[in-house]
Design an enzyme around this catalytic site. Structure first.
Site, mmCIF file in Angstrom:
data_model
loop_
_atom_site.group_PDB
_atom_site.id
_atom_site.type_symbol
_atom_site.label_atom_id
_atom_site.label_comp_id
_atom_site.label_asym_id
_atom_site.label_seq_id
_atom_site.Cartn_x
_atom_site.Cartn_y
_atom_site.Cartn_z
ATOM 1 N N ARG A 234 11.619 -6.530 4.429
ATOM 2 C CA ARG A 234 11.561 -5.100 4.727
ATOM 3 C C ARG A 234 12.151 -4.804 6.117
ATOM 4 O O ARG A 234 12.788 -3.775 6.324
ATOM 5 C CB ARG A 234 10.086 -4.623 4.670
ATOM 6 C CG ARG A 234 9.922 -3.129 4.832
ATOM 7 C CD ARG A 234 8.510 -2.686 4.539
ATOM 8 N NE ARG A 234 7.613 -2.919 5.679
ATOM 9 C CZ ARG A 234 6.298 -2.649 5.670
ATOM 10 N NH1 ARG A 234 5.726 -2.188 4.574
ATOM 11 N NH2 ARG A 234 5.550 -2.875 6.733
ATOM 12 N N LYS B 161 0.837 -1.216 0.000
ATOM 13 C CA LYS B 161 0.000 0.000 0.000
ATOM 14 C C LYS B 161 0.866 1.258 0.000
ATOM 15 O O LYS B 161 0.645 2.171 -0.792
ATOM 16 C CB LYS B 161 -0.945 0.010 1.221
ATOM 17 C CG LYS B 161 -1.849 -1.204 1.322
ATOM 18 C CD LYS B 161 -2.842 -1.086 2.456
ATOM 19 C CE LYS B 161 -2.226 -1.157 3.848
ATOM 20 N NZ LYS B 161 -1.686 -2.484 4.204
ATOM 21 N N ARG C 214 -0.018 -9.623 13.141
ATOM 22 C CA ARG C 214 -0.600 -8.524 12.361
ATOM 23 C C ARG C 214 -1.510 -9.086 11.260
ATOM 24 O O ARG C 214 -2.573 -8.528 10.990
ATOM 25 C CB ARG C 214 0.508 -7.668 11.747
ATOM 26 C CG ARG C 214 1.169 -6.741 12.774
ATOM 27 C CD ARG C 214 2.511 -6.221 12.314
ATOM 28 N NE ARG C 214 2.435 -5.344 11.159
ATOM 29 C CZ ARG C 214 3.478 -5.055 10.372
ATOM 30 N NH1 ARG C 214 4.659 -5.590 10.616
ATOM 31 N NH2 ARG C 214 3.323 -4.247 9.355
ATOM 32 N N ARG D 38 -9.480 0.473 9.333
ATOM 33 C CA ARG D 38 -9.147 -0.905 9.658
ATOM 34 C C ARG D 38 -10.263 -1.584 10.451
ATOM 35 O O ARG D 38 -10.131 -2.761 10.789
ATOM 36 C CB ARG D 38 -7.857 -0.942 10.486
ATOM 37 C CG ARG D 38 -6.589 -1.152 9.656
ATOM 38 C CD ARG D 38 -5.408 -0.959 10.589
ATOM 39 N NE ARG D 38 -4.239 -1.718 10.262
ATOM 40 C CZ ARG D 38 -3.149 -1.196 9.689
ATOM 41 N NH1 ARG D 38 -3.139 0.049 9.302
ATOM 42 N NH2 ARG D 38 -2.084 -1.942 9.512
ATOM 43 N N ARG E 23 11.680 -1.050 11.559
ATOM 44 C CA ARG E 23 10.402 -1.218 12.260
ATOM 45 C C ARG E 23 10.436 -2.488 13.101
ATOM 46 O O ARG E 23 10.618 -3.589 12.578
ATOM 47 C CB ARG E 23 9.245 -1.297 11.253
ATOM 48 C CG ARG E 23 8.839 0.035 10.708
ATOM 49 C CD ARG E 23 7.737 -0.101 9.670
ATOM 50 N NE ARG E 23 6.533 -0.766 10.167
ATOM 51 C CZ ARG E 23 5.388 -0.787 9.505
ATOM 52 N NH1 ARG E 23 5.281 -0.158 8.338
ATOM 53 N NH2 ARG E 23 4.347 -1.424 10.001
HETATM 54 P P1 AMP Z 1 0.922 0.018 9.103
HETATM 55 O O1 AMP Z 1 2.069 0.921 8.900
HETATM 56 O O2 AMP Z 1 -0.304 0.440 8.322
HETATM 57 O O3 AMP Z 1 1.239 -1.429 8.910
HETATM 58 O O4 AMP Z 1 0.493 0.201 10.647
HETATM 59 C C1 AMP Z 1 1.359 -0.157 11.693
HETATM 60 C C2 AMP Z 1 0.595 -0.283 12.976
HETATM 61 O O5 AMP Z 1 -0.018 0.982 13.317
HETATM 62 C C3 AMP Z 1 -0.554 -1.262 12.941
HETATM 63 O O6 AMP Z 1 -0.125 -2.611 13.172
HETATM 64 C C4 AMP Z 1 -1.410 -0.740 14.091
HETATM 65 O O7 AMP Z 1 -0.882 -1.101 15.345
HETATM 66 C C5 AMP Z 1 -1.267 0.769 13.930
HETATM 67 N N1 AMP Z 1 -2.315 1.296 13.026
HETATM 68 C C6 AMP Z 1 -2.129 1.842 11.809
HETATM 69 N N2 AMP Z 1 -3.296 2.218 11.274
HETATM 70 C C7 AMP Z 1 -4.246 1.893 12.157
HETATM 71 C C8 AMP Z 1 -5.656 1.973 12.184
HETATM 72 N N3 AMP Z 1 -6.330 2.493 11.134
HETATM 73 N N4 AMP Z 1 -6.316 1.551 13.274
HETATM 74 C C9 AMP Z 1 -5.645 1.039 14.331
HETATM 75 N N5 AMP Z 1 -4.333 0.897 14.361
HETATM 76 C C10 AMP Z 1 -3.616 1.297 13.300
#
Ligand code: AMP
Length: 369
Positions: free
Chosen positions: A307, A193, A325, A268, A313
């Site tokens: 990654r 994404k 996740r 989400r 991260r």
């Molecule tokens: P991402 O970078 O999108 O993979 O997000 C990393 C982490 O941020 C996720 O595993 C969640 O812990 C938190 N996170 C990101 N977006 C959301 C969301 N829309 N709702 C809840 N937690 C989020």
């Protein structure tokens, strides 16, 4: 939504609502006027549709005529000096009912009163289908009002924008935010994404909001939001809805003049999807589509571990966290696709292959929106 010339308008008052309002006015006026045969005077151009429907619903005999409002050439402000033309009939001792499509500032109405000052009518009644109380600056009594509306520009049912829209059977309101393309880029962690959003934001001149990136920025800067989010993120869990929604709203507000947004990692949960719809609604806009990148789980785990070697991260480094996740995605997030499916906005795109091939697939889809 409709487009007239350069402007977009959204549905505002339905045919059924107009029909009910016109019926109510016809019944009420007929009751009040008793056995007198009234003369209904429509003010052209806007009132033609209202007058036509009104007299069809009027339950007793009546006469109908029209007068037209003409602006002196070259003067085009709302303070136009105007005059009415077409009043040729003798209305002495008659019950006259002015039928207006809309009364806003009341300037036209003032002119109507000026014209009728010298006519020896029995009574002059004012009936308007639409009325903008916030815009009305005069004292003349409005005897019959169909529907009160806020002080927004409307078209349809006789009312026009630069000559267009009079023919529409229902009423539309000018959108305060003009056309935006708002995309939800969806898919499990590692679907690509963020990578794809970088290309798409350039291609379509959109603002990219990644909730994950905003959380990481806050964690890095040790803000209160960052500290709160960190405990959830490190375990691969979702940050609570209200925290995430408030943060997303603030990010959108920061970019109030955007052409549109790419939402990456949001929504989400269904609660977040509903909140996003509300936010778009408050901007007179909507989500154009949810585009989901579809990738096999084992490819995702491999991509994320890869990654993790460079991203720094913590949630990419540990296979157990990665698998959690993915589990959270299937347990809590995948259902959000159904939210957009029921709105007919879900589009799945194959997310495996080269970055360029996937971008091309996405653009093909976006270009059809
Ligand atoms: P991402 O970078 O999108 O993979 O997000 C990393 C982490 O941020 C996720 O595993 C969640 O812990 C938190 N996170 C990101 N977006 C959301 C969301 N829309 N709702 C809840 N937690 C989020």
């Amino acid at each position: 939504m409709i487009k007239l010339k350069d402007l977009y308008f959204k549905a505002f008052i339905s045919e059924a609502e107009i029909d009910a309002a016109v019926q109510k006015m016809a019944d009420q006026i007929a009751d009040d006027l008793g056995d007198d045969i009234p003369v209904f005077v429509g003010i052209l151009n806007g009132s033609f549709m209202f007058v036509s429907d009104f007299v069809k619903k009027y339950p007793k005999p009546c006469e109908v005529t029209f007068i037209k409002l003409a602006s002196y050439e070259g003067i085009k402000s709302s303070e136009d000096i105007q005059r009415l033309i077409g009043l040729t009939q003798d209305l002495t001792d008659r019950q006259v009912v002015i039928l207006e499509d809309i009364i806003d500032s009341g300037n036209t109405l003032e002119e109507v009163h000026r014209i009728f000052e010298n006519e020896k009518v029995a009574d002059l009644h004012i009936a308007t289908l639409f009325y903008k109380p916030e815009a009305y600056k005069k004292d003349y009594k409005l005897h019959y009002v169909g529907i009160e509306i806020p002080n927004k520009f409307i078209v349809g049912y006789g009312l026009d924008y630069e000559g267009l829209g009079r023919d529409l059977p229902s009423v539309y309101q000018l959108k305060t935010t003009q056309h935006m393309t708002n995309l939800v880029l969806f898919g499990p962690p590692g679907a690509g994404k963020g990578t794809q959003a970088e290309f798409l934001k350039e291609q379509y001149n959109l603002v990219h909001i990644s909730t994950g990136d905003v959380f990481r920025f806050n964690i890095k800067n040790e803000t209160a939001l960052g500290m709160l989010a960190k405990s959830f993120i490190d375990k691969g869990e979702l940050v609570p809805d209200q925290v995430t929604i408030d943060m997303l709203n603030a990010e959108v507000e920061k970019n109030s003049d955007a052409n549109g947004f790419i939402f990456d990692g949001f929504p989400r949960t269904n609660a977040q999807a509903k909140a996003l719809d509300q936010l778009m609604d408050s901007k007179d806009s909507q989500i154009s589509a949810m585009i989901a990148l579809e990738v096999d789980d084992e490819v995702l785990v491999k991509r994320l571990l890869e990654r993790g070697k460079t991203s720094g991260r913590a949630d990419d480094a540990d296979e157990a966290v990665i698998r959690n996740r993915l589990k959270v995605y299937y347990d809590e997030t995948a259902v959000v696709a159904d939210f957009y499916r029921t709105q007919d906005k879900f589009i799945g795109v194959n997310g495996e292959g080269s970055i360029e091939d996937i971008t091309e697939r996405l653009c093909k889809v976006i270009d059809t929106l």
